[in-house]
Design a protein around this motif. Structure first.
Motif, PDB file in Angstrom:
ATOM      1  N   THR A 158      35.288  -7.264  63.283  1.00 34.81           N
ATOM      2  CA  THR A 158      34.908  -6.172  62.375  1.00 34.81           C
ATOM      3  C   THR A 158      35.768  -6.088  61.119  1.00 34.81           C
ATOM      4  O   THR A 158      35.380  -5.429  60.158  1.00 34.81           O
ATOM      5  N   LEU A 159      36.944  -6.733  61.115  1.00 38.28           N
ATOM      6  CA  LEU A 159      37.853  -6.706  59.970  1.00 38.28           C
ATOM      7  C   LEU A 159      38.095  -5.276  59.478  1.00 38.28           C
ATOM      8  O   LEU A 159      37.553  -4.848  58.448  1.00 38.28           O
ATOM      9  N   PRO A 160      38.896  -4.507  60.185  1.00 38.43           N
ATOM     10  CA  PRO A 160      39.147  -3.105  59.819  1.00 38.43           C
ATOM     11  C   PRO A 160      39.589  -2.934  58.367  1.00 38.43           C
ATOM     12  O   PRO A 160      40.259  -3.790  57.790  1.00 38.43           O
ATOM     13  N   SER A 161      39.177  -1.810  57.787  1.00 39.70           N
ATOM     14  CA  SER A 161      39.558  -1.436  56.430  1.00 39.70           C
ATOM     15  C   SER A 161      40.055   0.005  56.473  1.00 39.70           C
ATOM     16  O   SER A 161      40.001   0.665  57.521  1.00 39.70           O
ATOM     17  N   ILE A 162      40.535   0.517  55.339  1.00 33.49           N
ATOM     18  CA  ILE A 162      40.959   1.913  55.345  1.00 33.49           C
ATOM     19  C   ILE A 162      39.772   2.840  55.584  1.00 33.49           C
ATOM     20  O   ILE A 162      39.948   3.993  55.992  1.00 33.49           O
ATOM     21  N   HIS A 163      38.570   2.353  55.364  1.00 41.40           N
ATOM     22  CA  HIS A 163      37.378   3.173  55.545  1.00 41.40           C
ATOM     23  C   HIS A 163      37.030   3.352  57.028  1.00 41.40           C
ATOM     24  O   HIS A 163      36.226   4.214  57.367  1.00 41.40           O
ATOM     25  N   THR A 164      37.635   2.536  57.874  1.00 45.48           N
ATOM     26  CA  THR A 164      37.302   2.561  59.299  1.00 45.48           C
ATOM     27  C   THR A 164      38.471   2.944  60.193  1.00 45.48           C
ATOM     28  O   THR A 164      38.257   3.327  61.334  1.00 45.48           O
ATOM     29  N   THR A 165      39.692   2.872  59.699  1.00 43.36           N
ATOM     30  CA  THR A 165      40.861   2.796  60.573  1.00 43.36           C
ATOM     31  C   THR A 165      41.647   4.095  60.665  1.00 43.36           C
ATOM     32  O   THR A 165      42.070   4.661  59.651  1.00 43.36           O
ATOM     33  N   THR A 166      41.871   4.521  61.897  1.00 47.09           N
ATOM     34  CA  THR A 166      42.714   5.664  62.220  1.00 47.09           C
ATOM     35  C   THR A 166      43.778   5.191  63.210  1.00 47.09           C
ATOM     36  O   THR A 166      43.451   4.553  64.208  1.00 47.09           O
ATOM     37  N   TYR A 167      45.043   5.490  62.919  1.00 48.54           N
ATOM     38  CA  TYR A 167      46.137   5.097  63.816  1.00 48.54           C
ATOM     39  C   TYR A 167      46.750   6.320  64.487  1.00 48.54           C
ATOM     40  O   TYR A 167      46.733   7.428  63.939  1.00 48.54           O
ATOM     41  N   ARG A 168      47.344   6.070  65.632  1.00 52.22           N
ATOM     42  CA  ARG A 168      48.225   7.073  66.226  1.00 52.22           C
ATOM     43  C   ARG A 168      49.440   7.190  65.309  1.00 52.22           C
ATOM     44  O   ARG A 168      50.104   6.208  65.004  1.00 52.22           O
TER      45      ARG A 168
END
Length: 346
Positions: A158-168
């Motif tokens: 999926t190649l994460p981007s800032i539009h998809t990614t949430t971190y702990r």
């Protein structure tokens, strides 16, 4: 349940009065009060951006907070937001984009009982000129929603981007993650380096982010990629350095493989910038030669991955193939499996 917010959203701002109110309004829902923290980082805006944020902070202090900085620096703005963040989870929304409020509420609801290191969600591309929207769904790439992944094979798809990614948030703070100051393209650091520490990943089918494209002023436009090529190179050099450090520190192979795959794509993409996007073709060849020399000397495995593509790009540069011609040629050649390895990174 913790008294802290469930999610912190960082909104870096520089002269975004045109879009900012639209962005901020999408977080203002009573279902998110005291569960969502929106940190608006004003980077020395000279328009009315600060006044707009101040208004939202006064009207809805349950959600909005302002950090007012004296210089314009995207990476430093995100670093400040991470330091300030009190939410269990953390994500970024650029100030000329926005979210779907109902979909965001769904994510916050789920995050309350979540313990994974990274959460990935869906988004839509929004053409700034026409308003046309194009969905980008992880499920279309074979991802199983609601499944906890314990390897990084799924992010390679999926190649994460800032539009998809949430971190702990604790993962970012404990590993002292930071973005470089004073340059563009540091969002690439955000979607690569933390994954060296991620052990568990969850995908949700929530269509949250609205990412505007077709803006010639964006850093990813061909004009700005040519102008700011040294910024991208600095980011790639850091990624390569961190990759080798991770290898020496015996980071798990799946994380190393993900990092390597992202660097491979970035390295190839950068050669496209140098050979095709820089209008002065001689200058582009000179810059590409310097980048090639660095890779051969300091990161030979990444040079091996891209060298055949580089030969093709060199010829296109010599024959003065324009960017529109290149895009058309790439689309045609991608239909042939033999050429995918050379052109997929751009």
């Amino acid at each position: 349940m913790s008294d802290n917010p469930v999610l912190t959203i960082a909104v870096p701002i520089y002269n975004m009065e045109r879009w900012l109110e639209k962005n901020l309004e999408t977080y203002r829902d009573k279902k998110l009060y005291n569960r969502l923290e929106v940190i608006c980082v004003n980077n020395a805006s000279v328009d009315s951006s600060k006044s707009i944020v101040t208004k939202f902070c006064l009207e809805t202090p349950e959600i909005f907070h302002l950090i007012d900085r004296e210089i314009d620096d995207y990476g430093a703005a995100i670093n400040d937001a991470i330091s300030f963040a009190s939410g269990t989870y953390f994500r970024i929304v650029d100030s000329d984009d926005w979210v779907d409020t109902n979909e965001l509420i769904k994510q916050v609801d789920k995050l309350e009982a979540c313990e994974v290191d990274a959460v990935l969600t869906d988004y839509q591309l929004v053409n700034m000129r026409t308003g046309a929207m194009q969905p980008v769904y992880a499920g279309d790439k074979g991802i199983e929603y609601y499944r906890t992944y314990t390897t990084l094979e799924a992010p390679q798809k999926t190649l994460p981007s800032i539009h998809t990614t949430t971190y702990r948030t604790a993962l970012l703070k404990e590993n002292r993650f930071f973005m470089q100051n004073g340059i563009f393209y540091t969002d690439e650091e955000y979607v690569v380096l933390p994954f060296l520490h991620v052990k568990t990943i969850l995908y949700f089918p929530y269509d949250i982010y609205r990412y505007q494209v077709a803006n010639p002023q964006q850093s990813m436009s061909p004009m700005n990629r040519a102008k700011l090529y040294l910024h991208r190179e600095k980011v790639l050099r850091r990624l390569i350095s961190e990759y080798y450090i991770a290898q020496r520190n015996n980071v798990k192979p799946q994380a190393i493989a993900y990092c390597k795959a992202r660097i491979n794509l970035g390295v190839g993409d950068h050669f496209t910038t140098l050979y095709i996007y820089i209008k002065e073709r001689k200058k582009g060849r000179m810059c590409a030669k310097q980048w090639k020399t660095f890779l051969q000397s300091e990161a030979p495995e990444f040079w091996v991955y891209v060298r055949r593509k580089v030969r093709a790009l060199y010829l296109l540069n010599i024959f003065h193939i324009s960017l529109p011609q290149y895009d058309k040629l790439k689309a045609q050649l991608l239909r042939l499996k033999w050429f995918i390895a050379f052109f997929k990174a751009s």
